[in-house]
Design an enzyme around this catalytic site. Structure first.
Site, PDB file in Angstrom:
ATOM      1  CE  LYS A  97       0.068   6.413  -2.401  1.00 18.61           C
ATOM      2  NZ  LYS A  97      -0.975   6.919  -1.503  1.00 18.61           N
ATOM      3  N   GLY A 116       0.819  -1.206   0.000  1.00 21.19           N
ATOM      4  CA  GLY A 116       0.000   0.000   0.000  1.00 21.19           C
ATOM      5  C   GLY A 116       0.852   1.254   0.000  1.00 21.19           C
ATOM      6  CB  SER A 117       0.123   4.611   1.336  1.00 18.32           C
ATOM      7  OG  SER A 117      -1.180   4.624   0.802  1.00 18.32           O
ATOM      8  CB  THR A 118       4.607   1.847   3.370  1.00 18.31           C
ATOM      9  OG1 THR A 118       4.013   0.610   2.993  1.00 18.31           O
ATOM     10  CG2 THR A 118       4.138   2.245   4.752  1.00 18.31           C
TER      11      THR A 118
END
Lengths: 380, 582
Positions: B304, B300-302
């Protein structure tokens, strides 16, 4: 050097035959070899136990050695004694043996759970060992006298009466020694008689009686059969199993003389009836076959002598003695290898046992005496 | 002169003797060649009373020399049938003291074998009771049993040992050859009476103790981490919580927590495992799993931060480039949403990163392109195992490069549609913030021998400069901004410069309402000394990583940063230098 040739062949090539100049050195040497080898093995197998019991590792060796010296002197002495004179002694000896066997029953010393010994001063004496020798001589003598009437059942009965009494007296305490006595007597009579069929009938009958005896007999004997079939399942199969362990762990060339582990208390009395197992463990299959070969050579020499004697008595005595030795060797090895149910028979010349060794050496002495009277051809 | 038939009979007689002799020789040959091995083995088993002496297994120490796994003396009880004098008394004593069933004990006592084992791993105090009774025929042997003084601490890292003291899972099995040592043996030959043979008694081979293993775990950090993890697991009623703390500069792992942990001293007692397994072994395997290493997930966003690293490394984006977020982005035929339904509006890349805005990263990902994106993944070690020294490390599950189209690239840019292990994420993030070196995460540092002398130091290769230092500096700044003013603001720790990134990954299949909330943080942001990742699996209620995971890491950091000797400093940034996001 004296060389033995068959009489017919010697005559054919025009050589003269001399009597009384032959002496069977191969038999003497193989006997001496077996006795000395036996002493080595007795020491090897007994030193551990001896040290534990008597603080003297050579205790059994020294005792056995003393008997061996006495026995060898006796053997050489007997070999100079004209064997035909034994005929005069045979009946007296037979009666003496029967008396001794009675005495054993009455006042024998218990050893190893069975009464077989007679204490004479510091010595223990085993009349059953003497009985084998006497039965061989006595039966041979009787058969020689009655050779013409031997086909008659009554005369045959007269020949075997005394030996059978002696055998039964032994049989009561020690089945295998008794059976060996019967075998000595039976083989001598069988060879004397021209008949074959009746002996086979008697033989089969005997086997049948023994078999029935086993089946109906004491649980002690049935147990032996069970041990034989399944030594691992019975507490008393211990000895048999230990023996197999020893034989199996020997391999082809063995662990080396003195390296047996099984003799260290695993095989009870390893210097005695189970000495062959230790031979297998230490000297391997090679050594074991050599030992068997030695015995076969010894038997072969005896048979050659029996074959070439001039008189029937000589031949029969030698056959009787040969039967004794052969039966013990074969039964002992068969027991040790668990080929037949366990029974206590010592290995001739090698197992520890003074009376047995002396009697055996005297017997070889008789055979050697017979060999002095062979047909021999001497070349110049 | 004997007659002919006599001679014939003598001949027949000797033939029979020889035949029997040959038969017996064959029988001997069979016993001594074919059966030799069988009997030799049996004979040896009989002769050798005692076979092996267990080697003392090496101790596992934490980085400060505190025992994490050690040995405690235990005893094994056996009986020797031939030495027993009073059978009933022995059976009774054994049953009472060892609490065993009488029938089985009696059977063993009566077994006519050389030695029969009654029970092993008996506590020393219990064995001493038996010893005091002085029963003949009962043998008590000292032995060692693996013992874990902190029970469940770092259970999924340390692992445990089996009945023969052999490693089963975790470090215990990974370093089996270091720890195990060489078992010795007493080649005592005994005779039938069980008496030792004098001349043979020398053949005793002493066991060689295993070496001690010094690992990078710090007991205190591990404890802190376990505490906070347990706390959040309970408060969020989560399925499990994993925490990893690592030194991003060299890959030394300070702590690795997977709560619920299990008791290493009772590894076969199920703890915190759902009742969904048909057989116990599956349940046990699940319980023993180290999710940080053995399992993959959608980061997920980690993730990014990886996309940002690629973009900055490839110089396709400036921090001040502006993007617009209407709350979604149409990629080919798909409408991919931002987590903020209304959209973030116009924002710079820095703001987009702070806001964790999906459309910004889809755009940035598209700018990087598939091949450069994959090149960066490769540089950051996402296609390979991290090389961590624990067994059973999982591999990442990635699209094949040629299959990556616009939609895939877009979703990958914000950490979806592929799976990596938490350890891989942590390793990639470390490279992004430590100046660009790809390190190998690890536990083992060095070994010592029984006397405590250092024996072997473990060396781990590091790939230097997989990304440029400037990129790394920019990433640190960006990640610090996320915590200082962005979506990771709950990860702040007073007095420390913290960098980090939050994530809320929806578990597959989508729409089942199950999430993994995570936060990846490091400190100090300008010179990272520790990097941590927390993952809360299936929290109940609020599930945003920034809301529930970041504060846990903040709490943890507030404890361990002073412990690590990192001094507090007050951030000298003037307010207003960052534009405050909503």
């Amino acid at each position: 050097m004296a060389k033995k040739k068959s009489g017919g062949f010697a005559q054919l090539i025009g050589k003269r035959i001399y009597v009384g100049e032959y002496f069977d050195y191969p038999l003497l040497f193989v006997t001496l070899f077996l006795v000395i080898f036996g002493l080595v093995m007795v020491y090897s197998t007994s030193s551990y136990t001896a040290e534990l019991k008597t603080d003297n590792a050579a205790y059994y060796l020294m005792r056995q050695g003393a008997f061996a010296v006495v026995g060898i002197i006796a053997m050489l002495g007997v070999s100079f004694y004209d064997y035909r004179r034994w005929k005069n002694w045979s009946l007296i000896m037979m009666i003496l043996v029967i008396v001794l066997l009675f005495l054993v029953m009455l006042l024998g010393t218990t050893s190893h759970g069975a009464v077989r010994w007679l204490q004479i001063g510091p010595f223990q004496f085993q009349p059953s060992e003497l009985a084998k020798l006497v039965i061989a001589v006595y039966t041979a003598h009787m058969s020689t006298i009655k050779v013409r009437q031997i086909d008659d059942w009554v005369e045959l009965g007269k020949i075997v009466a005394c030996p059978i009494v002696a055998s039964i007296l032994i049989l009561d305490e020690n089945l295998s020694t008794g059976l060996i006595c019967v075998a000595i007597m039976a083989i001598v009579v069988f060879i004397t008689s021209p008949k074959i069929k009746r002996f086979f009938l008697i033989g089969f009958g005997g086997i049948a009686v023994i078999a029935v005896g086993f089946l109906l007999g004491t649980s002690y004997r049935m147990e032996r059969i069970n041990i034989w079939l399944n030594p691992e399942k019975y507490d008393k199969g211990y000895q048999t199993l230990q023996s197999l362990y020893a034989i199996g762990s020997g391999g082809v060339f063995g662990k080396g003389l003195g390296q047996s582990i099984q003799k260290l208390g695993f095989i009870p009395e390893s210097h005695n009836d189970y000495i062959f197992a230790v031979i297998c463990e230490e000297l391997g299959l090679f050594g074991a076959i050599c030992v068997i070969g030695m015995f076969m050579f010894l038997i072969w020499r005896c048979i050659v002598i029996a074959y070439n004697t001039r008189d029937l008595f000589g031949a029969l005595v030698v056959v009787g003695i040969t039967t004794h030795i052969a039966a013990q060797v074969l039964i002992n090895i068969a027991v040790v290898t668990n080929t037949i149910p366990p029974t206590g028979v010592p290995l001739p010349f090698i197992s520890y046992g003074g009376t047995a060794l002396c009697c055996l050496l005297i017997e070889i002495g008789i055979v050697l005496a017979v060999s002095r009277h062979l047909h021999v051809a001497k070349q110049y | 002169m004997p007659k002919t038939y006599t001679r014939k009979k003598i001949f027949a007689f000797v033939l029979i003797i020889f035949m029997v002799g040959i038969i017996l020789s064959i029988r001997l040959g069979y016993l001594m060649i074919a059966q030799s091995e069988y009997y030799l083995e049996k004979a040896e088993a009989l002769h050798d009373r005692e076979r092996s002496i267990k080697a003392k297994r090496g101790v596992i120490y934490d980085r400060n020399g505190i025992e994490l796994a050690s040995n405690k003396p235990v005893c094994s009880i056996s009986v020797i049938h031939s030495q027993i004098t009073d059978e009933d008394q022995v059976v009774k004593a054994l049953c009472n003291v060892l609490e065993l069933d009488e029938e089985t004990v009696r059977k063993k006592v009566q077994a006519n074998t050389i030695r029969e084992k009654i029970k092993s791993n008996v506590d020393k105090e219990v064995a001493d009771k038996l010893r005091d009774m002085k029963l003949s025929g009962v043998m008590i042997d000292e032995d060692y049993k693996r013992y874990y003084p902190y029970d469940s601490l770092a259970s999924k890292v340390l692992g445990f040992t089996g009945a023969d003291n052999q490693g089963i899972v975790g470090l215990e099995v990974a370093y089996e050859d270091v720890l195990a040592g060489v078992p010795g043996s007493i080649l005592t030959l005994t005779n039938a009476h069980g008496k030792e043979l004098e001349n043979e008694a020398e053949s005793r081979i002493e066991p060689i103790a295993g070496d001690n293993l010094h690992v990078s775990i710090d007991l205190n950090m591990q404890k802190y981490a376990e505490q906070v993890a347990t706390k959040v697991m309970k408060s969020k009623q989560a399925k499990r919580v994993s925490v990893v703390l690592m030194n991003p500069q060299n890959g030394e792992i300070y702590a690795m927590v997977n709560v619920p942990e299990y008791n290493l001293n009772e590894p076969y007692t199920l703890v915190g495992v759902d009742n969904i397994y048909d057989n116990e072994q599956d349940a046990l395997n699940y319980m023993w799993r180290n999710f940080c290493i053995n399992d993959t997930y959608e980061p997920g966003s980690t993730f990014k931060l990886v996309t940002a690293t690629a973009a900055i490394e490839e110089k396709v984006v400036n921090l001040e480039d502006t993007f617009s977020c209407p709350g979604f982005r149409i990629v080919e035929d798909r409408k991919i949403r931002c987590h903020k339904v209304g959209g973030h509006g116009t924002e710079t890349f820095r703001e987009g990163f702070m806001n964790s805005c999906n459309p910004v990263f889809m755009d940035v990902g598209a700018r990087v392109g598939v091949s450069n994106m994959y090149k960066t993944y490769e540089k950051l070690g996402l296609f390979e195992k991290t090389g961590v020294d624990l067994p059973g490390e999982a591999s990442s599950i990635m699209h094949k490069q040629e299959n990556v189209k616009a939609v895939e690239l877009a979703t990958m840019s914000f950490g979806q549609s592929f799976q990596i292990t938490p350890m891989q994420l942590l390793r990639a993030a470390s490279a992004a913030i430590n100046g660009g070196d790809l390190v190998i995460p690890h536990f083992a540092m060095y070994t010592t021998n029984e006397e405590g002398e250092k024996k072997e130091e473990f060396e781990y290769t590091r790939k230097k400069g997989v990304i440029q230092k400037e990129t790394s500096d920019t990433m640190k700044e960006l990640l610090e901004a996320v915590v200082a003013e962005g979506s990771g603001s709950k990860g702040q720790v007073a007095g420390y410069r913290i960098g980090g990134k939050t994530a809320t990954s929806e578990k597959l299949p989508r729409g089942n309402g199950k999430y993994i909330s995570s936060f990846l943080g490091f400190a100090p942001a300008n010179n990272p000394q520790v990097i941590g990742l927390i993952m809360i699996d299936e929290p109940v209620g609020v599930y945003y990583g920034g809301t529930i995971a970041a504060p846990v890491m903040a709490e943890l950091f507030s404890n361990i940063l002073p412990y690590l000797g990192i001094e507090e400093e007050y951030i000298e940034t003037e307010p207003g230098s960052f534009e405050v996001a909503e």
